[in-house]
Design a protein around this motif. Structure first.
Motif, PDB file in Angstrom:
ATOM      1  N   THR A  88      41.224  47.306  50.777  1.00  0.00           N
ATOM      2  CA  THR A  88      42.677  47.352  50.806  1.00  0.00           C
ATOM      3  C   THR A  88      43.282  45.955  50.680  1.00  0.00           C
ATOM      4  N   VAL A  89      44.254  45.862  49.805  1.00  0.00           N
ATOM      5  CA  VAL A  89      44.993  44.609  49.636  1.00  0.00           C
ATOM      6  C   VAL A  89      45.970  44.481  50.804  1.00  0.00           C
ATOM      7  N   PRO A  90      45.946  43.357  51.515  1.00  0.00           N
ATOM      8  CA  PRO A  90      46.871  43.184  52.647  1.00  0.00           C
ATOM      9  C   PRO A  90      48.337  43.268  52.212  1.00  0.00           C
ATOM     10  N   ASN A  91      49.186  43.613  53.150  1.00  0.00           N
ATOM     11  CA  ASN A  91      50.627  43.647  52.899  1.00  0.00           C
ATOM     12  C   ASN A  91      51.169  42.229  53.020  1.00  0.00           C
ATOM     13  N   TYR A  92      51.376  41.605  51.863  1.00  0.00           N
ATOM     14  CA  TYR A  92      51.929  40.268  51.841  1.00  0.00           C
ATOM     15  C   TYR A  92      53.450  40.344  51.781  1.00  0.00           C
ATOM     16  N   THR A  93      54.115  39.293  52.282  1.00  0.00           N
ATOM     17  CA  THR A  93      55.554  39.201  52.101  1.00  0.00           C
ATOM     18  C   THR A  93      55.807  38.935  50.616  1.00  0.00           C
ATOM     19  N   LEU A  94      57.052  39.079  50.173  1.00  0.00           N
ATOM     20  CA  LEU A  94      57.364  38.825  48.759  1.00  0.00           C
ATOM     21  C   LEU A  94      57.008  37.399  48.349  1.00  0.00           C
ATOM     22  N   LEU A  95      57.293  36.433  49.206  1.00  0.00           N
ATOM     23  CA  LEU A  95      56.967  35.044  48.893  1.00  0.00           C
ATOM     24  C   LEU A  95      55.450  34.839  48.823  1.00  0.00           C
ATOM     25  N   GLU A  96      54.734  35.436  49.771  1.00  0.00           N
ATOM     26  CA  GLU A  96      53.266  35.350  49.744  1.00  0.00           C
ATOM     27  C   GLU A  96      52.708  36.005  48.481  1.00  0.00           C
ATOM     28  N   GLN A  97      53.279  37.161  48.107  1.00  0.00           N
ATOM     29  CA  GLN A  97      52.839  37.846  46.886  1.00  0.00           C
ATOM     30  C   GLN A  97      53.030  36.949  45.666  1.00  0.00           C
ATOM     31  N   GLU A  98      54.187  36.321  45.581  1.00  0.00           N
ATOM     32  CA  GLU A  98      54.492  35.472  44.435  1.00  0.00           C
ATOM     33  C   GLU A  98      53.497  34.320  44.338  1.00  0.00           C
ATOM     34  N   PHE A  99      53.250  33.637  45.455  1.00  0.00           N
ATOM     35  CA  PHE A  99      52.322  32.520  45.434  1.00  0.00           C
ATOM     36  C   PHE A  99      50.892  32.983  45.179  1.00  0.00           C
ATOM     37  N   MET A 100      50.520  34.139  45.714  1.00  0.00           N
ATOM     38  CA  MET A 100      49.180  34.683  45.493  1.00  0.00           C
ATOM     39  C   MET A 100      48.970  34.977  44.005  1.00  0.00           C
ATOM     40  N   ILE A 101      49.922  35.670  43.394  1.00  0.00           N
ATOM     41  CA  ILE A 101      49.812  36.014  41.973  1.00  0.00           C
ATOM     42  C   ILE A 101      49.800  34.744  41.117  1.00  0.00           C
ATOM     43  N   LYS A 102      50.706  33.826  41.392  1.00  0.00           N
ATOM     44  CA  LYS A 102      50.737  32.579  40.625  1.00  0.00           C
ATOM     45  C   LYS A 102      49.408  31.832  40.752  1.00  0.00           C
ATOM     46  N   SER A 103      48.880  31.750  41.964  1.00  0.00           N
ATOM     47  CA  SER A 103      47.618  31.066  42.205  1.00  0.00           C
ATOM     48  C   SER A 103      46.475  31.735  41.438  1.00  0.00           C
ATOM     49  N   LEU A 104      46.436  33.060  41.437  1.00  0.00           N
ATOM     50  CA  LEU A 104      45.392  33.795  40.719  1.00  0.00           C
ATOM     51  C   LEU A 104      45.537  33.627  39.205  1.00  0.00           C
ATOM     52  N   ILE A 105      46.776  33.641  38.712  1.00  0.00           N
ATOM     53  CA  ILE A 105      47.011  33.431  37.272  1.00  0.00           C
ATOM     54  C   ILE A 105      46.538  32.033  36.870  1.00  0.00           C
ATOM     55  N   ILE A 106      46.864  31.042  37.678  1.00  0.00           N
ATOM     56  CA  ILE A 106      46.417  29.670  37.407  1.00  0.00           C
ATOM     57  C   ILE A 106      44.894  29.617  37.362  1.00  0.00           C
ATOM     58  N   SER A 107      44.246  30.216  38.352  1.00  0.00           N
ATOM     59  CA  SER A 107      42.780  30.231  38.399  1.00  0.00           C
ATOM     60  C   SER A 107      42.198  30.943  37.184  1.00  0.00           C
ATOM     61  N   TYR A 108      42.814  32.042  36.781  1.00  0.00           N
ATOM     62  CA  TYR A 108      42.346  32.790  35.616  1.00  0.00           C
ATOM     63  C   TYR A 108      42.358  31.906  34.366  1.00  0.00           C
ATOM     64  N   PHE A 109      43.473  31.240  34.126  1.00  0.00           N
ATOM     65  CA  PHE A 109      43.580  30.392  32.940  1.00  0.00           C
ATOM     66  C   PHE A 109      42.683  29.159  33.047  1.00  0.00           C
ATOM     67  N   GLU A 110      42.494  28.637  34.265  1.00  0.00           N
ATOM     68  CA  GLU A 110      41.578  27.507  34.450  1.00  0.00           C
ATOM     69  C   GLU A 110      40.146  27.923  34.112  1.00  0.00           C
ATOM     70  N   GLU A 111      39.762  29.140  34.519  1.00  0.00           N
ATOM     71  CA  GLU A 111      38.420  29.637  34.207  1.00  0.00           C
ATOM     72  C   GLU A 111      38.231  29.791  32.700  1.00  0.00           C
ATOM     73  N   LEU A 112      39.282  30.161  32.004  1.00  0.00           N
ATOM     74  CA  LEU A 112      39.208  30.284  30.541  1.00  0.00           C
ATOM     75  C   LEU A 112      39.342  28.922  29.865  1.00  0.00           C
ATOM     76  N   GLU A 113      39.606  27.886  30.682  1.00  0.00           N
ATOM     77  CA  GLU A 113      39.820  26.531  30.198  1.00  0.00           C
ATOM     78  C   GLU A 113      40.980  26.456  29.220  1.00  0.00           C
ATOM     79  N   ILE A 114      42.050  27.203  29.561  1.00  0.00           N
ATOM     80  CA  ILE A 114      43.247  27.235  28.704  1.00  0.00           C
ATOM     81  C   ILE A 114      44.339  26.340  29.268  1.00  0.00           C
ATOM     82  N   SER A 115      44.331  26.170  30.592  1.00  0.00           N
ATOM     83  CA  SER A 115      45.422  25.382  31.194  1.00  0.00           C
ATOM     84  C   SER A 115      45.226  23.899  30.989  1.00  0.00           C
TER      85      SER A 115
END
Length: 115
Positions: A88-115
């Motif tokens: 189960t994905v924890p219930n994050y606040t909206l701000l936590e959700q935003e930072f979590m998603i942004k952080s994961l997107i950054i990591s995704y692109f870093e892994e692809l070596e696109i950023s």
């Protein structure tokens, strides 16, 4: 990553994508769409509204799989990936959700070596 670092990397990633696609800086939804298209692996093409929503879902599952919340079940007959929730994905606040998603997107692109 701390919020300030996330914001700096997010701005840089947005700028890079905007330049690559000769467009405005993409928001989270556009980034999720791009990740979904990448994960689908069928190249760019026209997608219906429903398919665009499904691509964003694929992206969310892919991103949260990086934290162990989802596992790839496999591909359907059309080559679309299907994921299963494994914890189960924890219930994050909206701000936590935003930072979590942004952080994961950054990591995704870093892994692809696109950023």
């Amino acid at each position: 990553m701390k919020p300030a670092e996330i914001n700096l990397k997010w701005d840089a990633l947005q700028q890079r994508i905007a330049e690559d696609f000769d467009s405005e800086k993409p928001d989270i939804k556009v980034m999720l769409f791009l990740i979904g298209v990448q994960e689908l692996g069928q190249g760019p093409r026209k997608f219906s509204k429903r398919q665009k929503e499904e691509l964003m879902h694929i992206a969310n599952c892919k991103l949260f799989s990086m934290l162990g919340f989802y596992e790839l079940e496999g591909l359907d007959q059309d080559g679309w990936p299907h994921w299963k929730l494994v914890k189960t994905v924890p219930n994050y606040t909206l701000l936590e959700q935003e930072f979590m998603i942004k952080s994961l997107i950054i990591s995704y692109f870093e892994e692809l070596e696109i950023s």
